[in-house]
Write a protein that holds these residues in place. Structure first.
Motif: not given
Length: 352
Positions: A72-95
């Motif tokens: 479940x976690x892997x599936x949900x993280x995949x969705x976030x990567x494809x949507x919320x994080x898709x346009x983030x540059x390489x130096x984007x630093x999240x907490x």
């Protein structure tokens, strides 16, 4: 530095501005109750999934729960990567954080780091933040000198605070933070109130941004603002502080309340239903009369009666008892409810 790095909570607050995003991976229900200021919610388990996995831990075993949870976690993280994080540059630093800085935040932080983003995981998670808010609020409350804007319902206390804030004064607007006007009819029509935890987080955030060398203006609220309670130490400080007695004529008070409670003006049946909460105080007969006035569009007359028969007696009964310096209050009379009148009053209180 090797990522994902683990950030001790003790180092968090001075570094908050460094992060491009603060990601709360807890479930939407946990996030809605409270979260770090500025955080976005990217749950790795939604509310139903969290309950399902927790039940499996208790009723089956940890291995089976982790196996199902990982998918479940892997599936949900995949969705976030494809949507919320898709346009983030390489130096984007999240907490990234969860309840206590364990598996949920660790899973997202690990994958973000493997992709190449310099992700950092908060050690201790929300639990440590909540502990900090609880322990620091009393100290913050005691740090400031307050001036309390007092006045009967409809006298313009909130508008004066808003005008003071626009002039650069330090204002702790309890009703704004609580999303409630403080009276029995004071609920905001657009949104439910925050939880007690979120209300305290908002107080902590507001007080943390103030300068202790400058006074803080606040309204003469009761201990509860709708369903949330003002922390005791803050309430004690406010009630012992110098007061401003704001005055406004009865016709202008009615006019102001008609403006501020326009949701009831537009929906008189809603007002009639809300008046039911006063039945135990005034009986069905009087409430029936008031409800009829609401339905018949006699709102100015209804507001006038509510002020005279309900709000004013309650206010006058409590103000001197609860605010020890009210008898020496600075009197400030508003000639009307125009922006110019409130601006002139604000200049008297905060010339700079």
């Amino acid at each position: 530095m090797k990522y994902p790095a683990l950030l001790p909570f003790a180092e968090l607050l001075p570094r908050l501005a460094e992060f491009d995003a603060i990601i709360d991976v807890r479930s939407p229900g946990e996030f809605a109750e409270d979260h770090l200021p500025g955080a976005i919610n990217c749950p790795v388990l939604d509310d139903a999934e969290r309950i399902r996995i927790g039940t499996m831990y208790k009723q089956i075993n940890a291995f089976e729960a982790k196996k199902v949870g990982a998918a479940l976690v892997a599936r949900n993280i995949g969705t976030h990567i494809e949507t919320v994080f898709a346009d983030k540059p390489k130096d984007w630093q999240p907490l990234v954080y969860c309840w206590r800085g364990g598996n949920r935040s660790g899973a997202l932080a690990h994958i973000l780091a493997k992709i190449g983003w310099p992700a950092i995981q908060l050690d201790g998670g929300y639990r440590e933040f909540r502990r900090h808010v609880n322990t620091s609020l009393p100290e913050l409350a005691a740090r400031f000198s307050y001036r309390v804007v007092c006045g009967t319902t409809g006298s313009g206390k909130s508008r004066l605070l808003q005008t003071l804030a626009a002039r650069g004064a330090q204002v702790l607007d309890l009703e704004q933070l609580a999303e409630h006007r403080g009276s029995v009819l004071g609920g905001w029509p657009s949104a439910p109130q925050p939880s007690q935890k979120m209300f305290e987080t908002r107080l902590w955030q507001a007080l943390s941004a103030f300068d202790p060398a400058r006074e803080v203006f606040v309204e003469s609220e009761s201990k509860k603002v709708g369903n949330v309670r003002v922390p005791e130490q803050l309430m004690e400080r406010i009630r012992a502080s110098p007061c401003i007695a704001l005055g406004l004529s009865q016709p202008h008070r009615v006019q102001l309340l008609m403006q501020e409670y326009d949701n009831f003006v537009d929906a008189p049946e809603t007002l009639a239903a809300q008046l039911e909460c006063l039945v135990t105080m005034y009986g069905k007969e009087r409430i029936g009369v008031w409800q009829a006035m609401a339905r018949e569009g006699k709102l100015p007359l209804l507001v006038d009666e509510l002020l005279v028969q309900h709000y004013d007696p309650a206010y006058l009964k409590s103000i001197e008892r609860n605010f020890s310096q009210y008898t020496q209050a600075f009197a400030l009379e508003l000639p009307d409810i125009s922006p110019e009148a409130f601006d002139a009053a604000a200049r008297q209180l905060h010339p700079a």
